[in-house]
Design an enzyme around this catalytic site. Sequence first.
Site, PDB file in Angstrom:
ATOM      1  CG  ASP A 126      -1.810   1.193   1.330  1.00 55.56           C
ATOM      2  OD1 ASP A 126      -2.058   1.830   0.292  1.00 55.56           O
ATOM      3  OD2 ASP A 126      -2.276   1.506   2.442  1.00 55.56           O
ATOM      4  CG  ASP A 332      -3.673   4.219  -2.329  1.00 54.66           C
ATOM      5  OD1 ASP A 332      -2.788   3.429  -1.968  1.00 54.66           O
ATOM      6  OD2 ASP A 332      -4.717   4.426  -1.684  1.00 54.66           O
TER       7      ASP A 332
END
Length: 522
Positions: A126, A332
């Site tokens: 992430d 992201d």
Amino acid sequence: MALSGVSFMSSTLLFFLALLFLFHPSVGKTTFSFELHHKFSDQVRDWVRSTSGVSVDNWPQPGSPEYYNTLFHHDRVLRGRNLAASSTPLVTFVDGNLTLHLQLGFLHYAMVEIGTPAVKFLVALDTGSDLFWVPCQCIQCANSTSPLVQGVESGVYSPNISTTGKYLPCSSDLCDSRTLCSGTNSQCPYKVDYVSANTSSSGVLVEDVLHLITEDSQPKAINPSVVFGCGQIQTGAFLRGPALNGLFGLGLGNQSVPSILANSGLIANSFSMCFGSDGFGRINFGDKGSSDQEETSFVVAQSHPTYQINVTDIQVGANVISIRPGLLPIFDTGTSFTYLADPLYTDIGDSFDKQVKEPRSTLNSTAPFEYCYDISSNQNSILIPKINITMSSGANFNVLNPIVVLTSQVQNIYCLAIVKSDGLNIIGQNFMTGHRIVFNREKGVLGWKEFNCYNTDGAATPSVKSPAMSPTSAVSPSAVNPEDTTTVGNRTQIHATSSGHAAHPAFVYVFFTILSVLASFF
């Protein structure tokens, strides 16, 4: 599931013979193609059956926990590959730089090892958050016997068990929650709240070794001490996925592993992630990319720095949508799909809608997508508008994977894979498919290049059936096969064939149902 005895030896020999037959390297190359990771691919299975008669029934099935464990195991021994020249070596996890695109929200995962003795965790990668955490001394954690992770090799970590582990004191510069400390020598607590409603991880911070290895012709083990969360309480989406076994934050904060490695001088302050169209990927710490990649500068906010970039316009087919100043989407990898706020969401969706030929679907679905279209049973191709993002640097980012395909016994439909957001604009992982994305924190730029994650030259990869899909989802009366594509002006023509195989996820993902977690993002 391990093979044993004579069966294992013969199968292993046949496997390498098959690799020589299928993926013979050209003269002058020092390594085989990364197709080595497709040990149990359909091509190798069929070749072994037809040439030797040896049974492959006990080989792990694509999508099974044994399959993923085997891929990670074999990735360790495949070295000697430098994706970019660097004064410092590229570094990756001791289990290899392989990442896998699993059915836990369609994120990419990597196997990491921490502590002494080493404990394995399959963690979601992430870039939208900083902290690396794993379930530890659990008070409220995800069920480790969940079918989503059951069988994937993993252990139980505790800083009290690891001989190299220790609790991070509140006096440490990496303790951001000193106001919650009872004293300077007490344990440093942490709590991270994520964008998804009521989703968080909390516990205490610890220091321990992360087992890494250099990515060169003579790999060396590196065991730096890093800070990560001993995650005692998980809430919200983490209890049902997509981070059942932990989350590896890759953000710009001082607590993130890339920051710790760079500050210690082990790597250049940059890393790359490659998102293959077949569900496989790569992660390399210290990778600055290549001189021929496209780049644009980060726009780093002081309060909460993220990988934001400045976009000037987005082209959807023949239409160009100008972006208002100050709209700064975040790249992201911890978000499955692309989230956009109005008016951009509606502008892109309506522009896409006006240029497709298929009728708007009225089929009720749990999918979080609004712009969906019916695929007729006799349809041979889909013509979709190309999507291209222009950055403030003038560089163009060509979106290779703008749609998903939903199949059911009732109707096949495809959807523009964007989700309406209340405020944040996020370029999610689906838009990154087919690219190597370089997060060069040293230069402050995002780099990208259309890339084959298996070869250093980015050459086209042989088509393989994606292991990211369970066998039950790989059936469709008229699956779309985007491997057979042509470009028609500002559109991409995707040819459809009647097939019992799942569509290759270079442009689409095929599945029967979408879990509610897909509507959640970090």
